[in-house]
Write a protein that holds these residues in place. Structure first.
Motif, mmCIF file in Angstrom:
data_model
loop_
_atom_site.group_PDB
_atom_site.id
_atom_site.type_symbol
_atom_site.label_atom_id
_atom_site.label_comp_id
_atom_site.label_asym_id
_atom_site.label_seq_id
_atom_site.Cartn_x
_atom_site.Cartn_y
_atom_site.Cartn_z
ATOM 1 N N HIS A 1 -3.050 1.902 -3.738
ATOM 2 C CA HIS A 1 -2.848 3.223 -3.148
ATOM 3 C C HIS A 1 -3.770 3.441 -1.961
ATOM 4 N N TYR A 2 -3.261 4.188 -1.002
ATOM 5 C CA TYR A 2 -4.093 4.664 0.095
ATOM 6 C C TYR A 2 -4.112 6.181 0.086
ATOM 7 N N VAL B 1 -2.991 3.628 10.751
ATOM 8 C CA VAL B 1 -3.722 2.740 9.863
ATOM 9 C C VAL B 1 -4.671 1.902 10.709
ATOM 10 N N ARG C 1 -7.001 -5.680 5.626
ATOM 11 C CA ARG C 1 -7.115 -4.626 4.621
ATOM 12 C C ARG C 1 -7.363 -3.280 5.313
ATOM 13 N N TRP D 1 0.849 -1.193 0.000
ATOM 14 C CA TRP D 1 0.000 0.000 0.000
ATOM 15 C C TRP D 1 0.885 1.244 0.000
ATOM 16 N N PRO E 1 -9.532 2.817 1.450
ATOM 17 C CA PRO E 1 -8.242 2.653 2.142
ATOM 18 C C PRO E 1 -7.647 4.013 2.515
ATOM 19 N N VAL E 2 -7.724 4.320 3.786
ATOM 20 C CA VAL E 2 -7.300 5.620 4.300
ATOM 21 C C VAL E 2 -6.245 5.405 5.381
ATOM 22 N N VAL E 3 -5.231 6.251 5.393
ATOM 23 C CA VAL E 3 -4.301 6.340 6.506
ATOM 24 C C VAL E 3 -4.425 7.755 7.054
#
Length: 494
Positions: free
Chosen positions: A411-412, A306, A264, A209, A283-285
């Motif tokens: 990608h995040y 994360v 995930r 990621w 998908p978020v950080v």
């Protein structure tokens, strides 16, 4: 006997928070503040009444934010450990004014989330009134030398340990057993880190990621930091654009062993039953920018969080399993914008690791009455970095060069940590964290015996600023002098 112990353990987990909240309310109502002259007191009454009414509404709705500590008697100011560390260093003048400005901004940051979660139709107007009243009260009340001295004495952030639990749990008798468990865990981590990278097992594919970048990180973000003006407290004054460039430049690659949906990364959410979860379709950080102190230096920090939907059970009655899991990776930058130290924890405050990025002299640390932190890896490569994350436990297994991370690439998106304070919920919004700083529904079975360490709800996910990181002794992830607890102060910071 066992059921009585379980009830006691759970009750003690909330005792500190409940008592602290009640005490703060009492102190805020009758704080015995130094008197003001009648004209000043009269001018301050409308704004004082506004804050009292607003705080009553927030408390009644249960939407109070626990990230910053309220200051008894000063409802327009809140503190974190960083600003609290200046309390006895700021004299009258520019340094004091800069310090108060920081305390006001933290109150407004918390109120922004509280008002949105309150569902008030006039939330923007209430926030604007809070800002105006905060500025007015600071000007009126803190013109008094006695009030300034009183404020300096009151600004502190309580620690996240319940002494009552330690007393009732016969903490001194429990420490040898806690130390034994800590030593065994450290030994297991060192064995895993001693294995060649190529031999690390994975129950499924390795997913890579990488951050989706929006800023130009090839420009001189380091130079912008080095050249940034400092305020009267010595804090670098960085604009949002420079912060974003630094965040994207140092954002890690997450190299995740993926055995199921629980591995995930995604955006936390509340389901219609009020249970916490994660949406892997987003998908978020989350990132947080902050500062810490080392000697005379004030250093920027970048933290990346994360989240995963759960830590799944690895056996029947797994005491460490439960809803939500994650990892926090922090980068401390030196004054020239280069990584100085990395460290990490899980959002429960557990499993703290240190990774020095530069040559620093280690301090003697740990001992019978203070849990040591773990330095699991001798050296880390220069950035960009990849973090190898274990399936299910989400343990950090290795820090490697980003080029070494092989697998399917995705990608995040980077989002500010503040987004977690106003998650969509029914017709409005709700913070991921409760007024006690914990994420409801993330309790772990380990709390039934670890409550004796004095950490409320050990294993549960918690808000930034509420991460107690040691079961033996006392330590917080946001301790403002955490670097000095582990390293000698380098010459450039003296």
């Amino acid at each position: 006997m066992r059921s009585a112990g379980l009830v006691m353990g759970k009750s003690l987990g909330y005792l500190r928070t409940t008592c602290a909240t009640a005490l703060a309310a009492v102190l805020g109502a009758c704080a015995n503040l130094p008197p003001l002259n009648e004209d000043t007191a009269q001018a301050a009454r409308p704004c004082r009444a506004f804050f009292a009414q607003l705080d009553d509404r927030i408390a009644a709705a249960g939407v109070g934010d626990a990230g910053y500590a309220r200051i008894p008697g000063y409802p327009y100011l809140r503190a974190d450990r960083f600003l609290a560390s200046f309390a006895h260093e700021v004299a009258d003048g520019r340094a004091f004014d800069a310090w108060v400005d920081g305390l006001r901004l933290r109150d407004l940051e918390a109120r922004r989330a509280e008002l949105r979660n309150l569902g008030a139709a006039d939330a923007d107007a209430l926030l604007a009134r809070s800002a105006a009243c905060g500025a007015e009260l600071a000007q009126l009340e803190l013109a008094s030398p006695a009030r300034r001295a009183d404020l300096r004495a009151r600004v502190r952030v309580p620690d996240d340990y319940a002494w009552t639990a330690r007393v009732l749990g016969f903490y001194p008798a429990a420490v040898p057993f806690l130390n034994l468990g800590i030593r065994r865990y450290h030994a297991a981590v060192r064995r895993d880190y001693a294995r060649p990278l190529a031999t690390l097992d994975s129950p499924g594919p390795l997913m890579v990621w990488v951050p989706a970048r929006t800023a130009d990180t090839a420009d001189d973000a380091d130079g912008a930091l080095a050249a940034a003006p400092r305020d009267a407290l010595g804090i670098p004054q960085l604009d949002a654009q420079v912060w974003r460039r630094l965040v994207e430049r140092h954002a890690p690659v997450w190299w995740i062993e993926t055995g199921g949906d629980y591995d995930r990364p995604g955006a936390p959410r509340w389901d219609r039953h009020g249970r916490p979860g994660v949406d892997p379709a987003h998908p978020v950080v989350y990132y947080r920018t902050d500062y810490t102190r080392l000697g005379k230096a004030v250093l920027p920090t970048l933290s990346y969080i994360v989240w995963f939907s759960e830590r799944p059970p690895q056996k029947t009655l797994d005491p460490y399993a439960g809803a939500l899991d994650g990892l926090i990776w922090r980068v401390v930058l030196d004054p020239w914008g280069q990584p100085l130290v990395y460290d990490s924890i899980h959002p429960c405050g557990c499993y703290r690791y240190f990774f020095p990025a530069q040559a620093l002299q280690r301090q003697a640390q740990g001992g019978f009455w203070q849990e040591p932190v773990l330095f699991p890896q001798a050296d880390v490569p220069p950035p960009p970095l990849a973090l190898r994350i274990q399936s299910q436990t989400h343990a950090l297994r290795r820090v490697v060069a980003a080029a070494q991370a092989q697998g399917e690439r995705r990608h995040y998106v980077l989002q500010p940590y503040a987004a977690l304070l106003t998650l969509p919920h029914e017709a409005g919004s709700r913070s991921l964290f409760g007024p006690d700083g914990l994420v409801a529904g993330t309790e772990r079975g380990e709390r039934w015996w670890l409550w004796v360490a004095g950490v409320p709800e050990p294993g549960a996910m918690r808000q930034w600023g509420r991460h107690a990181t040691a079961f033996v002794g006392r330590s917080h992830f946001d301790d403002v002098r955490f670097l000095e607890q582990q390293f000698a102060v380098p010459e450039w910071a003296r």
